[in-house]
Design an enzyme around this catalytic site. Structure first.
Site, PDB file in Angstrom:
ATOM      1  N   SER A  21       0.037   0.555   6.486  1.00 48.09           N
ATOM      2  CA  SER A  21       1.065   0.820   5.485  1.00 48.09           C
ATOM      3  C   SER A  21       0.760   0.111   4.170  1.00 48.09           C
ATOM      4  O   SER A  21       0.314  -1.035   4.148  1.00 48.09           O
ATOM      5  CB  SER A  21       2.420   0.339   6.019  1.00 48.09           C
ATOM      6  OG  SER A  21       3.413   0.457   5.035  1.00 48.09           O
ATOM      7  N   LYS A  43       3.627   3.992   2.915  1.00 48.37           N
ATOM      8  CA  LYS A  43       3.999   2.681   2.405  1.00 48.37           C
ATOM      9  C   LYS A  43       5.450   2.438   2.790  1.00 48.37           C
ATOM     10  O   LYS A  43       6.203   3.380   3.059  1.00 48.37           O
ATOM     11  CB  LYS A  43       3.809   2.588   0.887  1.00 48.37           C
ATOM     12  CG  LYS A  43       4.817   3.396   0.092  1.00 48.37           C
ATOM     13  CD  LYS A  43       4.554   3.310  -1.409  1.00 48.37           C
ATOM     14  CE  LYS A  43       4.836   1.956  -1.962  1.00 48.37           C
ATOM     15  NZ  LYS A  43       6.270   1.590  -1.941  1.00 48.37           N
ATOM     16  N   ILE A  69       3.003  -7.331  -3.769  1.00 46.71           N
ATOM     17  CA  ILE A  69       3.471  -6.098  -4.389  1.00 46.71           C
ATOM     18  C   ILE A  69       4.990  -6.082  -4.520  1.00 46.71           C
ATOM     19  O   ILE A  69       5.545  -5.675  -5.535  1.00 46.71           O
ATOM     20  CB  ILE A  69       2.996  -4.873  -3.571  1.00 46.71           C
ATOM     21  CG1 ILE A  69       1.460  -4.922  -3.387  1.00 46.71           C
ATOM     22  CG2 ILE A  69       3.404  -3.585  -4.269  1.00 46.71           C
ATOM     23  CD1 ILE A  69       0.671  -4.901  -4.653  1.00 46.71           C
ATOM     24  N   GLY A  70       5.690  -6.503  -3.454  1.00 49.38           N
ATOM     25  CA  GLY A  70       7.142  -6.531  -3.508  1.00 49.38           C
ATOM     26  C   GLY A  70       7.805  -5.225  -3.120  1.00 49.38           C
ATOM     27  O   GLY A  70       8.994  -5.018  -3.380  1.00 49.38           O
ATOM     28  N   CYS A 128       9.740  -8.516   6.252  1.00 49.10           N
ATOM     29  CA  CYS A 128      10.432  -8.663   4.986  1.00 49.10           C
ATOM     30  C   CYS A 128      11.533  -9.716   5.085  1.00 49.10           C
ATOM     31  O   CYS A 128      11.992 -10.042   6.183  1.00 49.10           O
ATOM     32  CB  CYS A 128      11.027  -7.316   4.569  1.00 49.10           C
ATOM     33  SG  CYS A 128      12.035  -6.572   5.857  1.00 49.10           S
ATOM     34  N   LYS A 164       6.329  -3.949  13.329  1.00 50.10           N
ATOM     35  CA  LYS A 164       5.185  -4.647  12.742  1.00 50.10           C
ATOM     36  C   LYS A 164       5.493  -6.139  12.645  1.00 50.10           C
ATOM     37  O   LYS A 164       6.477  -6.543  12.010  1.00 50.10           O
ATOM     38  CB  LYS A 164       4.864  -4.072  11.361  1.00 50.10           C
ATOM     39  CG  LYS A 164       3.536  -4.577  10.795  1.00 50.10           C
ATOM     40  CD  LYS A 164       3.144  -3.786   9.559  1.00 50.10           C
ATOM     41  CE  LYS A 164       1.755  -4.162   9.069  1.00 50.10           C
ATOM     42  NZ  LYS A 164       1.336  -3.338   7.913  1.00 50.10           N
ATOM     43  N   ASN A 191       0.825  -8.048  10.156  1.00 54.73           N
ATOM     44  CA  ASN A 191       0.911  -7.968   8.706  1.00 54.73           C
ATOM     45  C   ASN A 191      -0.018  -9.016   8.087  1.00 54.73           C
ATOM     46  O   ASN A 191      -0.721  -9.730   8.796  1.00 54.73           O
ATOM     47  CB  ASN A 191       2.358  -8.185   8.257  1.00 54.73           C
ATOM     48  CG  ASN A 191       2.701  -7.410   7.005  1.00 54.73           C
ATOM     49  OD1 ASN A 191       1.877  -7.254   6.120  1.00 54.73           O
ATOM     50  ND2 ASN A 191       3.930  -6.927   6.927  1.00 54.73           N
ATOM     51  N   GLY A 243      -8.495  -6.547   8.710  1.00 56.19           N
ATOM     52  CA  GLY A 243      -9.928  -6.710   8.474  1.00 56.19           C
ATOM     53  C   GLY A 243     -10.812  -5.663   9.104  1.00 56.19           C
ATOM     54  O   GLY A 243     -12.035  -5.851   9.173  1.00 56.19           O
ATOM     55  N   GLY A 264      -6.822  -0.896   6.448  1.00 56.93           N
ATOM     56  CA  GLY A 264      -6.113  -1.136   5.202  1.00 56.93           C
ATOM     57  C   GLY A 264      -7.017  -1.412   4.032  1.00 56.93           C
ATOM     58  O   GLY A 264      -7.447  -0.513   3.317  1.00 56.93           O
TER      59      GLY A 264
END
Length: 310
Positions: A21, A43, A69-70, A128, A164, A191, A243, A264
């Site tokens: 994501s 995303k 990024i936020g 988050c 996640k 994450n 990775g 990613g």
């Protein structure tokens, strides 16, 4: 021929390779056939409009990338009305990443996504901040992680729910067990890990918000260890991320207990990185005489644990 079909709970994927994501969008359809992937992962979508974090939001390091990024975006209404029609063009199952600030908003968004045609699964980004816990991420501790998962499970009905997890917790296996017991169909591990870079000319952090999430090649051994731990802690599928840039990387994650992998940062270096991973993975299985890619899952786990899981 190698059988690449993979099952994540009730969801059958043509192969175990998908994007992480935040590193992928439908514009990559101009570069390669997105229906070659096992799943598509959006995303993170938030309940309402978010402006995102202050600039700069991204910086390179010696062996990876820092980002803060936020989760900027136009909110769930805009996603359902304007983004979903574009995503429905593809045959590959669509996994919608969801981020929310409270348990109630996670549940509300999950219910709305469950009622949206074309959504094959939810990936709950519980890394988050939790506004009900002074901003601490849901994934930092088992109790808030379980609370968010249980609320989404009730709201989403039969829609598959992937959760996640964060590498920044002190005991990721305990969090994995908690969300499994709360109804998660799979865990995504993991994450980004918190990091920092300093601009020595200005004596300021290189990211506008200070710290950021570190990803890329140097994170791989950490992510692999987290997958190894979670695979031995839960019975639901583990999806490995962190990775991964080659088929050999994917093989390591599968052998550590993952049932599928996400790519990613490597896609920023090469937009076709996911196809490279998929092709290399198939070639490895063919070369080793492995008929089914699922036979790789858990191959490196301690034998008694593998037998117990089977």
């Amino acid at each position: 021929m190698v059988e690449l079909t993979t099952r994540i709970g009730s969801l059958t994927l043509a192969n175990p390779v998908m994007p992480a994501s935040g590193t992928f969008g439908p514009e990559l359809a101009q570069v390669f056939d997105l229906d070659r992937l096992g799943a598509l992962v959006t995303k993170s979508v938030t309940p309402e409009f978010r402006a995102g974090n202050p600039l700069p939001r991204l910086c390179e390091t010696e062996a990876g990338v820092l980002n803060s990024i936020g989760i900027p975006g136009k909110g769930l209404d805009h996603f359902i009305d304007h983004a979903m029609p574009e995503w429905r063009r593809f045959r590959t199952p669509l996994v919608v990443s969801l981020s929310a600030p409270t348990v109630a908003s996670f549940a509300d968004c999950a219910a709305r996504l469950a009622a949206t045609p074309g959504v094959a699964a939810i990936e709950a980004n519980i890394s988050c901040p939790n506004l009900e816990e002074d901003g601490r991420a849901f994934a930092m501790h088992p109790e808030p992680a379980a609370a968010a998962t249980e609320a989404m499970r009730r709201a989403a009905g039969a829609l598959p729910l992937w959760v996640k997890l964060s590498p920044n917790t002190g005991d990721i296996a305990a969090v994995a067990r908690a969300v499994e017991e709360a109804g998660a169909d799979a865990v995504v591990v993991a994450n980004t890990i918190l990091g920092l870079a300093i601009d020595i000319e200005t004596a300021r952090p290189k990211l506008g918000s200070g710290m950021g999430g570190f990803s890329g090649p140097a994170f791989k051994p950490i992510a692999l260890r987290l997958v190894w731990q979670c695979a031995q802690a839960v019975r639901i599928p583990v999806i490995g991320v962190g990775g991964i840039a080659t088929g050999e990387d994917a093989v390591e994650f599968l052998m550590a207990g993952a049932s599928a992998v996400q790519v990613g940062t490597a896609s920023f270096v090469s937009p076709t990185a996911m196809l490279t991973v998929l092709d290399d993975l198939e070639e490895f299985c063919a070369r080793k005489g492995i008929a089914r890619v699922t036979d790789l899952t858990g191959a490196a786990l301690p034998r008694p644990l593998r037998e117990a899981a089977e």
